[in-house]
Design an enzyme around this catalytic site. Structure first.
Site, PDB file in Angstrom:
ATOM      1  N   HIS A 249     -34.749  72.935  40.709  1.00 33.97           N
ATOM      2  CA  HIS A 249     -34.208  73.009  39.345  1.00 33.97           C
ATOM      3  C   HIS A 249     -32.855  72.309  39.350  1.00 33.97           C
ATOM      4  O   HIS A 249     -32.052  72.514  40.257  1.00 33.97           O
ATOM      5  CB  HIS A 249     -34.058  74.475  38.926  1.00 33.97           C
ATOM      6  CG  HIS A 249     -33.842  74.683  37.464  1.00 33.97           C
ATOM      7  ND1 HIS A 249     -32.687  74.300  36.819  1.00 33.97           N
ATOM      8  CD2 HIS A 249     -34.639  75.230  36.508  1.00 33.97           C
ATOM      9  CE1 HIS A 249     -32.782  74.619  35.536  1.00 33.97           C
ATOM     10  NE2 HIS A 249     -33.962  75.176  35.320  1.00 33.97           N
ATOM     11  N   ARG A 272     -29.614  73.526  28.099  1.00 25.89           N
ATOM     12  CA  ARG A 272     -29.703  72.105  27.743  1.00 25.89           C
ATOM     13  C   ARG A 272     -30.604  71.895  26.534  1.00 25.89           C
ATOM     14  O   ARG A 272     -30.308  71.087  25.664  1.00 25.89           O
ATOM     15  CB  ARG A 272     -30.216  71.301  28.944  1.00 25.89           C
ATOM     16  CG  ARG A 272     -29.176  71.153  30.054  1.00 25.89           C
ATOM     17  CD  ARG A 272     -29.738  70.501  31.318  1.00 25.89           C
ATOM     18  NE  ARG A 272     -30.547  71.428  32.099  1.00 25.89           N
ATOM     19  CZ  ARG A 272     -31.779  71.184  32.524  1.00 25.89           C
ATOM     20  NH1 ARG A 272     -32.372  70.033  32.229  1.00 25.89           N
ATOM     21  NH2 ARG A 272     -32.432  72.076  33.242  1.00 25.89           N
TER      22      ARG A 272
END
EC number: 1.3.1.6
Length: 470
Positions: A249, A272
């Site tokens: 990740h 995000r």
């Protein structure tokens, strides 16, 4: 019809989904074995949400989606790896999974985010204070805990119980052996076993075997995530698939008070998806489409950001606070995120650009709501506004790539039955769901699909067991 208890190994969402479906829908008793001292596995920490295509929530927000589009996104992300029929099942069953959680457990799942690699917003979470993983796991585990008290003949939950062996007889499961916290072994008779024991992202030994280049990266995984299930299934003759496909990740938070810690809090992809951008500390500029797939964002950080610590800056506008208040309050409480003016950001993080240049960078990004982003980002939400000044307030934290999810595991079919190396069902009564299995995600998992996989294949295992018992 035999009503011997089904043994469910693990209490992440896959195990909880399988157990709830077995007892609630089919009235089949379960014995749940969990090696940790608490329920939840890694699922309880999931922070972005759960995917679903063609859901009531999407219709409410006028989002056009389809299981086929979701399947196409999954196949594209998988990069030729995995098993397409499992991906199709994941997508096709996704609206049913969302509906099940809402109807059976009264979860709202009324908000959406578009995460990296998705064509539309399909990652569901509930409005309110609880993160999605904690909310979902709590709802399902509370139901089982109540049943364990009121109907002990239907539900037994054993914590601190590590499964160490599976016995078979004449091609069928016959018993499960587990070890308690005192090291004493116990045997449970069982005709059906559902492995929901998770991945191996915390095991340095298994990472060294399958992806030695990742051994020194930090991880988001709990210390129970050591691949015990994969090892036991391999010993039984299961076909392990895509074991070298391990998701890094791109954003785990760097704790400024413990920068070298090998364990990191996940900086959820929704940070995000709902507006956060990444800046390179070397340049003070954006360098990647933050919502491309996780492997691409990770590679960009590792290529252009500081090599000694693979560090990027996650910057979020003040508008995001409305959508993610509880997340941001928690991250600030943990000192992982700061609330600063842009003047303070340049000084605090020693950026090699002026405050005016940083203002221009953020204002340019904000303008991409009306024109194309050269880096290719198409979802511009909660931007920094049209008048960015040195006093503009942002939320900022340092992030680094982290070992997060193991796509590989025991191969299963669409009935959640474990498959042997001859492409046939390995043993009657042997099932797997969740991260212990492989083939659902291929080379790269889409955000929001891990919780979904748990619900889809956990429920599928329960249905298969019920059908076999008819």
């Amino acid at each position: 019809m035999s009503l011997s208890p089904v043994v469910v190994i693990g209490t992440g969402l896959a195990g909880l989904a399988a157990a709830n479906e077995l007892v609630n829908k089919y009235n089949i008793p379960v014995t749940i074995l969990e090696k940790a001292s608490s329920i939840g596995g890694n699922s309880i920490k999931a922070s972005s949400g759960i995917n679903g295509a063609c859901t009531e929530t999407q219709r409410h927000f006028h989002i056009e989606d389809s299981p086929r589009l979701f399947e196409d996104d999954t196949i594209k992300s998988a990069k030729g790896k995995g098993v397409q029929e499992l991906m199709a099942k994941l997508a096709n069953d996704s609206p049913l999974a969302i509906e099940w959680l809402k109807n059976e457990f009264d979860l709202k799942l009324d908000l959406l985010a578009q995460l990296g690699g998705h064509s539309v917003a399909r990652t569901h979470r509930s409005s309110g204070k609880l993160p999605p993983g904690f909310e979902i796991v709590s709802a399902l585990s509370n139901n089982l805990k109540k049943l364990a008290e009121t109907k002990p003949e239907l539900v037994k939950i054993n914590l601190d119980s590590k499964v160490v062996d599976i016995h078979e007889k004449d091609g069928s499961i016959s018993a499960v052996v587990y070890e308690d916290k005192n090291g004493e072994k116990h045997m449970v008779s069982a005709n059906d076993v559902v492995f929901c024991s998770g991945g191996f992202g915390f095991s340095k030994e298994m990472l060294k075997e399958y992806a030695p280049e990742l051994v020194n990266l930090p991880t988001t995984n709990g210390q129970q995530t050591t691949g015990d299930g994969q090892r036991l299934l391999q010993k039984l003759g299961a076909d392990l698939i895509d074991m070298d496909q391990i998701q890094v990740h791109p954003t785990g938070f760097i704790d400024p008070n413990d920068r070298s810690s090998s364990w990191k809090f996940l900086a959820a992809e929704s940070l995000r998806g709902l507006g956060g951008i990444l800046l390179n500390p070397i340049t003070g500029r954006r360098f990647v489409n933050e919502l491309t797939t996780r492997d691409v964002v990770t590679a960009a950080i590792q290529k252009v950001c500081p090599q000694e610590d693979n560090r990027a800056l996650l910057v979020m506008g003040e508008k995001m606070y409305t959508d993610l208040k509880n997340n941001l309050d928690f991250y600030m409480f943990k000192k992982l995120v700061q609330k600063l003016t842009l003047s303070q950001v340049v000084s605090e993080y020693n950026l090699p650009i002026t405050v005016a240049q940083l203002c221009e960078e953020l204002q340019t990004y904000s303008s991409f709501t009306t024109k194309a982003d050269p880096l290719g980002r198409t979802v511009i939400l909660n931007e920094f506004g049209s008048d960015v000044t040195p006093e503009t307030v942002v939320f900022i934290g340092e992030v680094t790539p982290v070992v997060h999810f193991t796509m590989g595991g025991a191969r299963i079919n669409v009935k959640a039955q474990v498959i042997g190396k001859n492409d046939e069902r390995l043993l009657k009564g042997l099932y797997a769901a969740g991260e212990v299995s492989g083939g659902v995600h291929g080379a790269n998992r889409l955000g929001g699909s891990s919780l979904l996989e748990c619900v889809v294949f956990g429920r599928t295992a329960a249905e298969s067991i019920a059908n076999d018992r008819k």
